[in-house]
Scaffold this active site. Structure first.
Site, PDB file in Angstrom:
ATOM      1  N   GLU A  29      29.551  39.852  35.497  1.00  0.00           N
ATOM      2  CA  GLU A  29      30.785  39.766  36.300  1.00  0.00           C
ATOM      3  C   GLU A  29      31.942  39.388  35.377  1.00  0.00           C
ATOM      4  O   GLU A  29      32.022  38.253  34.894  1.00  0.00           O
ATOM      5  CB  GLU A  29      30.627  38.706  37.410  1.00  0.00           C
ATOM      6  CG  GLU A  29      29.527  39.059  38.398  1.00  0.00           C
ATOM      7  CD  GLU A  29      29.281  37.968  39.450  1.00  0.00           C
ATOM      8  OE1 GLU A  29      29.715  36.806  39.257  1.00  0.00           O
ATOM      9  OE2 GLU A  29      28.636  38.296  40.477  1.00  0.00           O
TER      10      GLU A  29
HETATM   11  C1  LIG Z   1      29.569  35.790  44.316  1.00  0.00           C
HETATM   12  C2  LIG Z   1      30.204  35.846  42.952  1.00  0.00           C
HETATM   13  N1  LIG Z   1      31.612  35.674  43.065  1.00  0.00           N
HETATM   14  C3  LIG Z   1      29.611  34.777  42.087  1.00  0.00           C
HETATM   15  O1  LIG Z   1      30.141  33.702  41.986  1.00  0.00           O
HETATM   16  N2  LIG Z   1      28.469  35.093  41.460  1.00  0.00           N
HETATM   17  C4  LIG Z   1      27.761  34.136  40.669  1.00  0.00           C
HETATM   18  C5  LIG Z   1      26.542  34.776  40.043  1.00  0.00           C
HETATM   19  C6  LIG Z   1      27.343  32.944  41.510  1.00  0.00           C
HETATM   20  O2  LIG Z   1      27.006  33.115  42.686  1.00  0.00           O
HETATM   21  O3  LIG Z   1      27.308  31.821  40.949  1.00  0.00           O
END
Ligand SMILES: C[C@@H](N)C(=O)N[C@H](C)C(=O)O
EC number: 3.4.13.22
Length: 183
Positions: free
Chosen positions: A161
């Site tokens: 991400e």
């Molecule tokens: C859901 C997304 N914005 C996010 O924060 N992903 C990471 C992997 C998490 O859930 O900590």
């Protein structure tokens, strides 16, 4: 030392940081309001690092916009229930990332607060979000500005991400919960 560190409202350290907590609205992948606060808090050491990244970007004419910061475990459970894929949404765990206040979801803006073009939208749970996904020259310039400021301030980017930055010292922090409405 770090396991004793409390929380700080990031805008008290740097009011130029834009806070737009998506999970406080229905404008997120769940289409539900996930939590009842609009204040972005993080562990104090992590918040100070973010202020350093923001100061570095400001001297270049840019600002940060934070989409998520500390996220209670109850909120994480709601997110995971909707999208139970650990490569994009972590399982509930008080000792992990957003849930102990050592991570930010964020992007880069111009001085007027307009979001700059990145390789994907926030929470696009596809390969477009991966840091290795090919970027256009404009997207690459924006990505490098953000990435350099964040890594130089002491964060590590999550591979899957582009918007997720974790405190490089996160393992030194013990779990801690708070109500962001108190900040
Ligand atoms: C859901 C997304 N914005 C996010 O924060 N992903 C990471 C992997 C998490 O859930 O900590």
């Amino acid at each position: 030392m770090h396991d004793q560190t409390g929380f700080t409202n990031i805008q008290t350290l740097d009011p130029s940081i834009i806070v737009d907590l998506r999970y406080a609205t229905t404008h997120n992948f769940t289409h539900q309001v996930i939590y009842d606060f609009t204040t972005a808090i993080a562990r104090t050491g992590t918040a100070e690092k973010l202020a350093r990244a923001s100061a570095a970007l400001r001297t270049q004419g840019y600002r940060l916009k934070v989409w998520d910061a500390y996220r209670p475990v109850t909120a994480q459970k709601r997110l995971f229930d909707v999208y139970p894929d650990p490569s994009f949404v972590a399982p509930p765990n008080p000792n992990f990332s957003h849930q102990k206040g050592v991570t930010f979801d964020l992007t880069l803006c111009d001085q007027a607060g307009r979001e700059l073009e990145m390789q994907s939208a926030f929470d696009d749970f596809s390969e477009r979000a991966h840091r290795t996904f090919p970027r256009t020259p404009t997207q690459e310039a924006h990505y490098q500005l953000l990435d350099q400021a964040m890594t130089q301030a002491g964060f590590v980017g999550y591979d899957n991400e582009w918007w997720d930055y974790r405190d490089a010292d996160m393992d030194a922090y013990q779990p801690l919960a708070a109500d962001p409405n108190d900040f």
